[in-house]
Design a protein around this motif. Structure first.
Motif, mmCIF file in Angstrom:
data_model
loop_
_atom_site.group_PDB
_atom_site.id
_atom_site.type_symbol
_atom_site.label_atom_id
_atom_site.label_comp_id
_atom_site.label_asym_id
_atom_site.label_seq_id
_atom_site.Cartn_x
_atom_site.Cartn_y
_atom_site.Cartn_z
ATOM 1 N N VAL A 90 0.837 -1.203 0.000
ATOM 2 C CA VAL A 90 0.000 0.000 0.000
ATOM 3 C C VAL A 90 0.873 1.254 0.000
ATOM 4 C CG1 VAL A 90 -1.640 1.320 1.405
ATOM 5 C CG2 VAL A 90 -1.981 -1.117 1.071
ATOM 6 N N ALA A 91 1.930 1.263 0.789
ATOM 7 C CA ALA A 91 2.825 2.421 0.851
ATOM 8 C C ALA A 91 3.513 2.651 -0.488
ATOM 9 C CB ALA A 91 3.859 2.230 1.958
ATOM 10 N N LYS A 92 3.914 1.578 -1.150
ATOM 11 C CA LYS A 92 4.567 1.717 -2.450
ATOM 12 C C LYS A 92 3.598 2.287 -3.473
ATOM 13 C CE LYS A 92 7.331 -0.838 -5.777
ATOM 14 N NZ LYS A 92 7.919 -2.127 -6.128
ATOM 15 N N GLY A 93 2.348 1.816 -3.445
ATOM 16 C CA GLY A 93 1.342 2.348 -4.363
ATOM 17 C C GLY A 93 1.065 3.819 -4.102
ATOM 18 N N ALA A 94 0.994 4.204 -2.828
ATOM 19 C CA ALA A 94 0.758 5.606 -2.483
ATOM 20 C C ALA A 94 1.937 6.473 -2.930
ATOM 21 C CB ALA A 94 0.532 5.749 -0.991
ATOM 22 N N THR A 95 3.150 5.970 -2.778
ATOM 23 C CA THR A 95 4.331 6.718 -3.212
ATOM 24 C C THR A 95 4.308 6.932 -4.713
ATOM 25 O OG1 THR A 95 5.601 5.782 -1.385
ATOM 26 C CG2 THR A 95 6.850 6.731 -3.211
ATOM 27 N N LYS A 96 3.949 5.899 -5.468
ATOM 28 C CA LYS A 96 3.858 6.044 -6.924
ATOM 29 C C LYS A 96 2.789 7.055 -7.311
ATOM 30 C CE LYS A 96 5.507 1.539 -8.453
ATOM 31 N NZ LYS A 96 5.159 0.304 -9.169
ATOM 32 N N GLN A 97 1.653 7.018 -6.619
ATOM 33 C CA GLN A 97 0.570 7.942 -6.930
ATOM 34 C C GLN A 97 0.985 9.379 -6.613
ATOM 35 O OE1 GLN A 97 -3.078 7.231 -4.863
ATOM 36 N NE2 GLN A 97 -4.244 8.614 -6.172
ATOM 37 N N VAL A 98 1.669 9.595 -5.502
ATOM 38 C CA VAL A 98 2.120 10.942 -5.144
ATOM 39 C C VAL A 98 3.096 11.464 -6.182
ATOM 40 C CG1 VAL A 98 3.531 12.208 -3.473
ATOM 41 C CG2 VAL A 98 1.682 10.760 -2.682
ATOM 42 N N SER A 99 4.053 10.640 -6.605
ATOM 43 C CA SER A 99 5.017 11.118 -7.606
ATOM 44 C C SER A 99 4.324 11.381 -8.951
ATOM 45 C CB SER A 99 6.180 10.142 -7.763
ATOM 46 O OG SER A 99 5.723 8.873 -8.114
ATOM 47 N N ARG A 100 3.327 10.570 -9.312
ATOM 48 C CA ARG A 100 2.580 10.806 -10.552
ATOM 49 C C ARG A 100 1.821 12.126 -10.467
ATOM 50 N NH1 ARG A 100 -2.530 10.318 -11.931
ATOM 51 N NH2 ARG A 100 -3.069 9.197 -10.039
ATOM 52 N N LEU A 101 1.181 12.376 -9.317
ATOM 53 C CA LEU A 101 0.438 13.624 -9.144
ATOM 54 C C LEU A 101 1.364 14.835 -9.110
ATOM 55 C CD1 LEU A 101 -2.226 12.477 -6.536
ATOM 56 C CD2 LEU A 101 -2.609 13.048 -8.938
ATOM 57 N N GLU A 102 2.553 14.683 -8.543
ATOM 58 C CA GLU A 102 3.516 15.785 -8.535
ATOM 59 C C GLU A 102 3.980 16.109 -9.948
ATOM 60 O OE1 GLU A 102 6.528 14.488 -5.808
ATOM 61 O OE2 GLU A 102 5.505 15.378 -4.082
ATOM 62 N N ARG A 103 4.230 15.068 -10.753
ATOM 63 C CA ARG A 103 4.606 15.306 -12.150
ATOM 64 C C ARG A 103 3.466 15.983 -12.912
ATOM 65 N NH1 ARG A 103 6.464 9.995 -11.805
ATOM 66 N NH2 ARG A 103 4.666 9.306 -13.031
ATOM 67 N N GLU A 104 2.251 15.534 -12.668
ATOM 68 C CA GLU A 104 1.091 16.126 -13.335
ATOM 69 C C GLU A 104 0.917 17.587 -12.923
ATOM 70 O OE1 GLU A 104 -3.718 15.473 -13.298
ATOM 71 O OE2 GLU A 104 -2.415 13.717 -13.052
ATOM 72 N N LEU A 105 1.108 17.888 -11.639
ATOM 73 C CA LEU A 105 1.006 19.262 -11.162
ATOM 74 C C LEU A 105 2.087 20.142 -11.777
ATOM 75 C CD1 LEU A 105 -0.356 21.281 -9.259
ATOM 76 C CD2 LEU A 105 1.223 20.515 -7.477
ATOM 77 N N ALA A 106 3.302 19.623 -11.878
ATOM 78 C CA ALA A 106 4.385 20.397 -12.493
ATOM 79 C C ALA A 106 4.078 20.680 -13.955
ATOM 80 C CB ALA A 106 5.706 19.640 -12.356
ATOM 81 N N THR A 107 3.521 19.695 -14.647
ATOM 82 C CA THR A 107 3.149 19.894 -16.049
ATOM 83 C C THR A 107 2.057 20.947 -16.161
ATOM 84 O OG1 THR A 107 3.670 17.593 -16.504
ATOM 85 C CG2 THR A 107 2.322 18.731 -18.126
ATOM 86 N N MET A 108 1.076 20.893 -15.272
ATOM 87 C CA MET A 108 -0.009 21.879 -15.312
ATOM 88 C C MET A 108 0.504 23.272 -14.978
ATOM 89 S SD MET A 108 -3.127 19.742 -13.594
ATOM 90 C CE MET A 108 -4.220 21.141 -13.611
ATOM 91 N N ARG A 109 1.445 23.374 -14.050
ATOM 92 C CA ARG A 109 2.004 24.690 -13.713
ATOM 93 C C ARG A 109 2.785 25.259 -14.897
ATOM 94 N NH1 ARG A 109 4.106 23.739 -7.559
ATOM 95 N NH2 ARG A 109 2.063 24.020 -6.571
ATOM 96 N N ASP A 110 3.530 24.412 -15.589
ATOM 97 C CA ASP A 110 4.277 24.881 -16.758
ATOM 98 C C ASP A 110 3.329 25.326 -17.858
ATOM 99 O OD1 ASP A 110 6.669 24.408 -15.531
ATOM 100 O OD2 ASP A 110 7.004 22.456 -16.479
ATOM 101 N N ALA A 111 2.237 24.610 -18.033
ATOM 102 C CA ALA A 111 1.291 24.951 -19.100
ATOM 103 C C ALA A 111 0.538 26.236 -18.783
ATOM 104 C CB ALA A 111 0.298 23.820 -19.305
ATOM 105 N N THR A 112 0.268 26.492 -17.514
ATOM 106 C CA THR A 112 -0.498 27.685 -17.151
ATOM 107 C C THR A 112 0.387 28.849 -16.768
ATOM 108 O OG1 THR A 112 -0.675 26.967 -14.850
ATOM 109 C CG2 THR A 112 -2.460 26.320 -16.357
#
Length: 118
Positions: free
Chosen positions: A80-102
């Motif tokens: 469960v912890a490994k899955g949560a870590t992967k999800q957090v890093s995916r969301l951080e990458r997505e947020l960085a992409t959205m910040r760059d786009a906006t």
């Protein structure tokens, strides 16, 4: 202060273990199989050890079995912890992409409003 207390506790445990080892030096015969079963198999594996080594070996074996048992029991938590870590890093990458786009305003008026004040 706690370091000295820890050293004191370790010293007391060491003295107790050495005392127990000195009191239990008599050799004991350790057999893998009972006599009848060993005669049936034709194998007589046995060893003679001091009693304190048998007791210390039992303690070490119990601790190792406990560690392995606990490691296996916590497997689901690690998954469960490994899955949560992967999800957090995916969301951080997505947020960085959205910040760059906006970050580049599409309108000059919005660019003036978003400009930081000096």
């Amino acid at each position: 202060m706690l370091r000295y207390l820890r050293y004191l506790v370790l010293a007391v445990i060491a003295v107790l273990l050495v005392t127990m080892a000195l009191a239990n030096r008599a050799p004991v015969l350790i057999k893998v199989f009972p006599d009848d079963f060993a005669a049936l198999l034709g194998v007589t594996w046995q060893i003679e050890l001091p009693l304190f080594m048998v007791m210390f070996g039992g303690i070490v074996g119990g601790i190792l079995i406990g560690f392995v048992w606990e490691w296996a029991r916590e497997h689901k938590h690690r998954v469960v912890a490994k899955g949560a870590t992967k999800q957090v890093s995916r969301l951080e990458r997505e947020l960085a992409t959205m910040r760059d786009a906006t970050s580049v305003p599409q309108d000059d008026v919005l660019a003036i409003l978003d400009k930081p004040k000096a």
